[in-house]
Write an enzyme that holds these catalytic residues in place. Structure first.
Site, short mmCIF file in Angstrom:
data_model
loop_
_atom_site.label_atom_id
_atom_site.label_comp_id
_atom_site.label_asym_id
_atom_site.label_seq_id
_atom_site.Cartn_x
_atom_site.Cartn_y
_atom_site.Cartn_z
N CYS A 112 0.83 -1.21 0.00
CA CYS A 112 0.00 0.00 0.00
C CYS A 112 0.87 1.26 0.00
CB CYS A 112 -1.00 -0.03 1.16
SG CYS A 112 -2.34 1.19 0.93
N HIS A 215 -3.63 -5.38 0.23
CA HIS A 215 -3.24 -5.64 1.62
C HIS A 215 -3.18 -7.13 1.95
CE1 HIS A 215 -3.15 -1.56 3.32
NE2 HIS A 215 -4.04 -1.28 2.40
N GLU A 217 -1.45 -8.45 4.15
CA GLU A 217 -1.33 -8.62 5.61
C GLU A 217 -2.70 -8.73 6.27
OE1 GLU A 217 -2.06 -4.21 5.47
OE2 GLU A 217 -1.26 -5.77 4.16
#
Length: 239
Positions: A112, A215, A217
């Site tokens: 990001c 994203h 994560e």
């Protein structure tokens, strides 16, 4: 697990609480992939930063606040007004960090803000606000739960990302309003959104320098491609 590489993770900054912090997904995804996560210091002391990099095998350049337009030479005086919260501390640190990572040929994954700041430091530019500067029907700023897909990207064949997760359409989660405008010299595109927004890049001259706009994560617990991206980083760091 033998040979677990240490992965330095750029800290997140909370100005209201005057604190550094970390989303567990970054650490959890690195650990799940076989690495040992460690938060890097937030510093513009080049010697201290270099010493920290001496003890890690790879780095995750995390998400966070918007990248300051000054970092990529934006001359429009209205550019800052298009931005959300900025983080001058991270801009200053990452202006030192990214060239050092390239010079060391250290395996690096940007996420990001990470893709944006890598692009900016290496000579690219950004859209400050997609809805106002580059409107489209694609929703780039998703709502909770953040582990769910918001749109698809087209993973370009022949790229390292295609070798990792497969070429073609890939559903991704998304939570951003800035994006790459001019891709930095030396970086090449690995994925694009249906509206043409750049969603992933790599640096062919580096052993492993990947960056994605979405994203992994957040999604690694429910999404195999997200896990594969972290595994690719850890495998490169182990090598």
């Amino acid at each position: 697990m033998p040979n677990r590489p240490v992965i330095g993770v750029v800290p997140l900054v909370d100005h209201k609480l005057e604190s550094l912090w970390m989303l567990p997904g970054y650490f959890d995804a690195v650990s799940e992939a076989g690495g040992v996560p460690m938060m890097l210091p937030l510093t513009t002391d080049a010697e201290a930063l270099s010493r920290a990099l001496d003890v890690v095998d790879g780095v995750v350049v995390t998400g966070g606040q918007d990248v300051g337009p000054a970092l990529y030479g934006e001359k429009d005086p209205g550019a800052v007004a298009l931005c959300g919260e900025l983080c001058g501390e991270r801009d200053a640190m990452e202006a030192l960090l990214v060239p050092e990572l390239v010079a060391r040929d250290m395996p690096t994954l940007g996420i990001c803000r990470g893709i944006q700041v890598i692009n900016a430091v290496l000579g690219g530019t950004l859209w400050q606000d997609l809805p106002r500067q580059r409107p489209s029907a694609v929703e780039h700023h998703g709502q909770p739960p953040y582990d769910q897909p918001v749109h698809t990207v087209e993973v370009l064949s022949g790229t390292p990302l295609a070798a990792c997760v497969g070429a073609g359409e890939l559903p991704v989660n998304s939570y951003h309003h800035q994006a790459l405008r001019d891709v930095a010299p030396g970086l090449e595109v690995m994925a694009e959104a249906p509206d043409g927004v750049v969603e992933a890049v790599w640096r062919p001259a580096s052993r492993f320098l990947w960056a994605v706009q979405w994203h992994p994560e957040f999604a690694h617990l429910v999404d195999e491609p997200s896990r594969k991206i972290f595994s690719a980083l850890v495998d490169a760091a182990r090598g």
